[in-house]
Design an enzyme around this catalytic site. Sequence first.
Site, short mmCIF file in Angstrom:
data_model
loop_
_atom_site.label_atom_id
_atom_site.label_comp_id
_atom_site.label_asym_id
_atom_site.label_seq_id
_atom_site.Cartn_x
_atom_site.Cartn_y
_atom_site.Cartn_z
N GLY A 1 1.18 -1.06 -0.25
CA GLY A 1 -0.43 -0.28 -0.19
C GLY A 1 0.51 1.38 0.08
O GLY A 1 0.41 2.36 0.52
N ASN B 1 1.31 3.35 -2.33
CA ASN B 1 0.42 5.01 -2.83
C ASN B 1 -0.44 4.79 -2.83
O ASN B 1 -1.03 6.24 -2.49
CB ASN B 1 -0.15 3.40 -3.99
CG ASN B 1 1.01 4.93 -5.47
OD1 ASN B 1 1.54 5.29 -5.41
ND2 ASN B 1 1.77 3.12 -6.21
N ARG C 1 -6.46 -6.87 -9.41
CA ARG C 1 -6.95 -7.73 -9.41
C ARG C 1 -7.72 -7.54 -10.33
O ARG C 1 -7.84 -5.83 -10.97
CB ARG C 1 -8.09 -8.63 -8.54
CG ARG C 1 -7.68 -9.21 -7.83
CD ARG C 1 -9.10 -10.10 -6.94
NE ARG C 1 -9.84 -10.38 -7.46
CZ ARG C 1 -9.92 -11.72 -7.92
NH1 ARG C 1 -8.78 -12.41 -7.75
NH2 ARG C 1 -10.60 -12.22 -8.69
N ASN D 1 -6.63 4.94 -11.44
CA ASN D 1 -5.34 3.34 -11.50
C ASN D 1 -3.98 4.37 -11.62
O ASN D 1 -3.86 5.44 -12.46
CB ASN D 1 -5.95 2.16 -12.70
CG ASN D 1 -4.80 1.37 -12.00
OD1 ASN D 1 -4.27 1.38 -10.91
ND2 ASN D 1 -4.17 0.37 -12.66
N HIS E 1 -0.64 3.19 -13.11
CA HIS E 1 0.15 1.65 -14.09
C HIS E 1 1.22 2.36 -13.95
O HIS E 1 1.84 3.77 -14.72
CB HIS E 1 -0.70 1.62 -14.53
CG HIS E 1 0.05 0.44 -16.72
ND1 HIS E 1 -0.89 -0.66 -15.66
CD2 HIS E 1 0.36 0.48 -16.97
CE1 HIS E 1 0.60 -1.11 -16.51
NE2 HIS E 1 0.61 -1.04 -16.95
N SER F 1 1.59 6.23 -15.23
CA SER F 1 0.22 6.84 -15.68
C SER F 1 -0.33 6.53 -14.46
O SER F 1 -1.04 5.75 -14.31
CB SER F 1 -0.21 6.52 -16.77
OG SER F 1 1.02 6.42 -18.03
N GLU G 1 -13.27 -0.73 -19.11
CA GLU G 1 -13.72 -2.56 -19.45
C GLU G 1 -11.94 -2.65 -20.05
O GLU G 1 -11.78 -4.25 -19.54
CB GLU G 1 -14.67 -2.89 -19.92
CG GLU G 1 -16.03 -2.48 -19.35
CD GLU G 1 -16.53 -0.72 -19.00
OE1 GLU G 1 -17.94 -0.97 -18.87
OE2 GLU G 1 -15.81 0.29 -19.76
N ASP H 1 -6.06 -0.42 -18.47
CA ASP H 1 -4.80 0.27 -18.61
C ASP H 1 -4.94 0.75 -20.23
O ASP H 1 -4.48 1.77 -20.25
CB ASP H 1 -3.30 -0.96 -18.86
CG ASP H 1 -3.63 -0.96 -17.71
OD1 ASP H 1 -4.04 -0.93 -16.63
OD2 ASP H 1 -2.93 -2.10 -17.26
#
Length: 185
Positions: free
Chosen positions: A13, A15, A88, A104, A106, A133, A139, A142
């Site tokens: 954790g 981030n 996940r 998110n 990445h 990024s 869906e 990334d």
Amino acid sequence: MTAKLGILISGRGSNMQSLVTHAGAAYEVVVVASDRPTAPGLAWALEHGIPTFALSPKDVGRATYEAALDAALRAAGAEYLALAGYMRLLSDEFVARWRNRIINIHPSLLPKYKGLDTHARAIAAGDTVAGCSVHVVTEELDGGEVLGQAEVPILPDDTPQSLAARVLAEEHRLYPRVLAEWLSR
């Protein structure tokens, strides 16, 4: 108005800790959730007074897991979600329920190197820069709108691990800033 944020993690954790540390007028963290009940980041969140939720999908199946996760996030009052080392893939149905409210971080300069092993792939390709990024979750893996990026040079003696460490430091700077900007729109 301060947005109520849920953070999803799978591991230590780091981030998540950066997001919590930089929370301010734009957002407050109302829950930290994990697909791994033993994730070290959960203990850090509890030590900092943040409610947690943890359930392994291996124990209950994907549909039951995501229903319980969704219920826990909503019960905590989360309005937006930040994935922070959450490993996940969320189902299309889950993403649709939170459409345009999930982001998110990445570890690549999207659209390059979607998915896993980004640092090794960048080095193997002979790239001179890598980075991270922040993007909206859709869906497509990334594939959502990129909200911000930070570049990190790839050094001649870099390994995937050394590059990952430098990219992670940039993630900790980039993610809170981009999250606050995104929530202020």
